[in-house]
Design a protein around this motif. Sequence first.
Motif, PDB file in Angstrom:
ATOM      1  N   ALA A  72       0.835  -1.203   0.000  1.00 45.47           N
ATOM      2  CA  ALA A  72       0.000   0.000   0.000  1.00 45.47           C
ATOM      3  C   ALA A  72       0.870   1.253   0.000  1.00 45.47           C
ATOM      4  CB  ALA A  72      -0.922   0.001   1.217  1.00 45.47           C
ATOM      5  N   HIS A  73       0.572   2.200  -0.879  1.00 44.51           N
ATOM      6  CA  HIS A  73       1.321   3.456  -0.865  1.00 44.51           C
ATOM      7  C   HIS A  73       0.699   4.467   0.085  1.00 44.51           C
ATOM      8  CE1 HIS A  73      -1.754   4.095  -3.982  1.00 44.51           C
ATOM      9  NE2 HIS A  73      -1.682   5.376  -3.684  1.00 44.51           N
TER      10      HIS A  73
ATOM     11  N   GLY B  32      18.292 -13.366 -11.853  1.00 49.47           N
ATOM     12  CA  GLY B  32      17.842 -12.095 -12.413  1.00 49.47           C
ATOM     13  C   GLY B  32      18.405 -10.925 -11.635  1.00 49.47           C
ATOM     14  N   ARG B  33      18.310  -9.741 -12.243  1.00 49.15           N
ATOM     15  CA  ARG B  33      18.795  -8.523 -11.590  1.00 49.15           C
ATOM     16  C   ARG B  33      17.642  -7.897 -10.814  1.00 49.15           C
ATOM     17  NH1 ARG B  33      23.314  -5.436 -12.046  1.00 49.15           N
ATOM     18  NH2 ARG B  33      24.027  -6.769 -13.752  1.00 49.15           N
ATOM     19  N   LEU B  34      17.875  -7.647  -9.538  1.00 46.58           N
ATOM     20  CA  LEU B  34      16.836  -7.119  -8.657  1.00 46.58           C
ATOM     21  C   LEU B  34      16.600  -5.633  -8.934  1.00 46.58           C
ATOM     22  CD1 LEU B  34      14.940  -7.783  -6.238  1.00 46.58           C
ATOM     23  CD2 LEU B  34      16.775  -6.984  -4.731  1.00 46.58           C
ATOM     24  N   LYS B  35      15.349  -5.301  -9.260  1.00 45.93           N
ATOM     25  CA  LYS B  35      15.020  -3.917  -9.590  1.00 45.93           C
ATOM     26  C   LYS B  35      14.100  -3.261  -8.571  1.00 45.93           C
ATOM     27  CE  LYS B  35      17.306  -2.881 -13.300  1.00 45.93           C
ATOM     28  NZ  LYS B  35      18.226  -1.714 -13.298  1.00 45.93           N
ATOM     29  N   GLY B  36      13.551  -4.034  -7.662  1.00 45.28           N
ATOM     30  CA  GLY B  36      12.683  -3.405  -6.680  1.00 45.28           C
ATOM     31  C   GLY B  36      12.099  -4.397  -5.696  1.00 45.28           C
ATOM     32  N   ILE B  37      11.533  -3.835  -4.625  1.00 44.67           N
ATOM     33  CA  ILE B  37      10.858  -4.619  -3.593  1.00 44.67           C
ATOM     34  C   ILE B  37       9.590  -3.870  -3.228  1.00 44.67           C
ATOM     35  CG2 ILE B  37      11.105  -5.846  -1.400  1.00 44.67           C
ATOM     36  CD1 ILE B  37      14.137  -5.133  -1.545  1.00 44.67           C
ATOM     37  N   LYS B  38       8.455  -4.548  -3.291  1.00 40.67           N
ATOM     38  CA  LYS B  38       7.188  -3.918  -2.934  1.00 40.67           C
ATOM     39  C   LYS B  38       6.263  -4.973  -2.370  1.00 40.67           C
ATOM     40  CE  LYS B  38       3.698  -0.650  -4.534  1.00 40.67           C
ATOM     41  NZ  LYS B  38       3.037   0.006  -5.694  1.00 40.67           N
ATOM     42  N   GLY B  39       5.564  -4.640  -1.291  1.00 43.64           N
ATOM     43  CA  GLY B  39       4.791  -5.657  -0.600  1.00 43.64           C
ATOM     44  C   GLY B  39       5.752  -6.706  -0.069  1.00 43.64           C
ATOM     45  N   GLN B  40       5.516  -7.959  -0.399  1.00 42.50           N
ATOM     46  CA  GLN B  40       6.471  -9.033  -0.097  1.00 42.50           C
ATOM     47  C   GLN B  40       7.066  -9.594  -1.387  1.00 42.50           C
ATOM     48  OE1 GLN B  40       7.764 -10.727   2.742  1.00 42.50           O
ATOM     49  NE2 GLN B  40       7.120  -8.916   3.868  1.00 42.50           N
ATOM     50  N   TYR B  41       7.085  -8.768  -2.429  1.00 40.57           N
ATOM     51  CA  TYR B  41       7.567  -9.196  -3.740  1.00 40.57           C
ATOM     52  C   TYR B  41       8.948  -8.636  -4.052  1.00 40.57           C
ATOM     53  CZ  TYR B  41       2.863 -10.727  -5.190  1.00 40.57           C
ATOM     54  OH  TYR B  41       1.656 -11.364  -5.307  1.00 40.57           O
ATOM     55  N   LEU B  42       9.781  -9.496  -4.644  1.00 44.21           N
ATOM     56  CA  LEU B  42      11.008  -9.058  -5.311  1.00 44.21           C
ATOM     57  C   LEU B  42      10.678  -8.871  -6.784  1.00 44.21           C
ATOM     58  CD1 LEU B  42      13.598 -11.561  -3.744  1.00 44.21           C
ATOM     59  CD2 LEU B  42      12.854  -9.332  -2.859  1.00 44.21           C
ATOM     60  N   ILE B  43      11.134  -7.752  -7.360  1.00 49.72           N
ATOM     61  CA  ILE B  43      10.866  -7.432  -8.761  1.00 49.72           C
ATOM     62  C   ILE B  43      12.183  -7.486  -9.531  1.00 49.72           C
ATOM     63  CG2 ILE B  43       9.982  -5.683 -10.350  1.00 49.72           C
ATOM     64  CD1 ILE B  43       8.399  -4.531  -7.944  1.00 49.72           C
ATOM     65  N   PHE B  44      12.210  -8.261 -10.626  1.00 50.69           N
ATOM     66  CA  PHE B  44      13.451  -8.442 -11.390  1.00 50.69           C
ATOM     67  C   PHE B  44      13.371  -7.751 -12.745  1.00 50.69           C
ATOM     68  CE2 PHE B  44      13.417 -11.852  -8.291  1.00 50.69           C
ATOM     69  CZ  PHE B  44      14.724 -11.844  -7.827  1.00 50.69           C
TER      70      PHE B  44
END
Length: 264
Positions: free
Chosen positions: A134-135, A231-243
């Motif tokens: 949540a933002h 993969g290359r990690l580009k972000g973290i939001k919630g409980q997610y890793l974003i690649f």
Amino acid sequence: MQYQGVLTKMRTEIGSPINYYLIFESDFIHMNQLLDKTLRIEFLKYQCLACGKDKKIFRQGFCYDDFYNQPQAGDWIMRPELSTAHLDKEDRDLDYEKSVQLQPHIVYLANSSNIKVGVTRKTQVPTRWIDQGAHEALEIVEVPNRYLAGITEVALKKYVADKTNWRKMLKNDIEDASLSDFRDNLQQYIPEETKDFFLPAAKELQLEFPVLKYPTKVKSLNLDKTPYFEGRLKGIKGQYLIFDDETVFNVRNWEGYFVGLTVS
């Protein structure tokens, strides 16, 4: 750098942006420091969060037997209105259920992709909102037990969503709306039992996530089907890793999976 351990929900610390930590038995990783680095995740075995055995994980980090035995997996966790500790009535373990259910709970509005209503223990503010990606979030009601929070949520979700569109959340495809206006409009629908616990003066909390680049499409990493990923990690939001290849990995979904993690 190489690490090994059983996955559990990432711990968080409020900040601008939020700080994320992956906790293993003998080590921890400050995940923010891994942004723009290459991560290799390898599934090695199962490790049930209750019995610790290498048994296939069924749900919530538990093997099949423990999911149906552990009080942490009772139906009242997902459906607070089913709480019965205030009646001195046991579901699976009354002492545990009293310790969790008979404490202050918050009914809140959170905006992750759309505005939704939810319930959390007061001690889990703002952790619960962070975990949902949540933002912004706003408290509506503070009640003395989980049951009262549950019946309030049931009443309000007739008029506002109770689910997050996780794909929109990860793409940062968010709707702009006033949570305080939503709260004021919902006040009339609060049940009689909890009207006196309404919080008209609560302020919105804004949350910032450590994301360098949001995906335009989303594909989920499934460790059962893809036991090795890089993969290359580009972000973290919630409980997610974003690649970088638009793969997302929900750490919490894979609790109880013992993995190797390599950083380069």
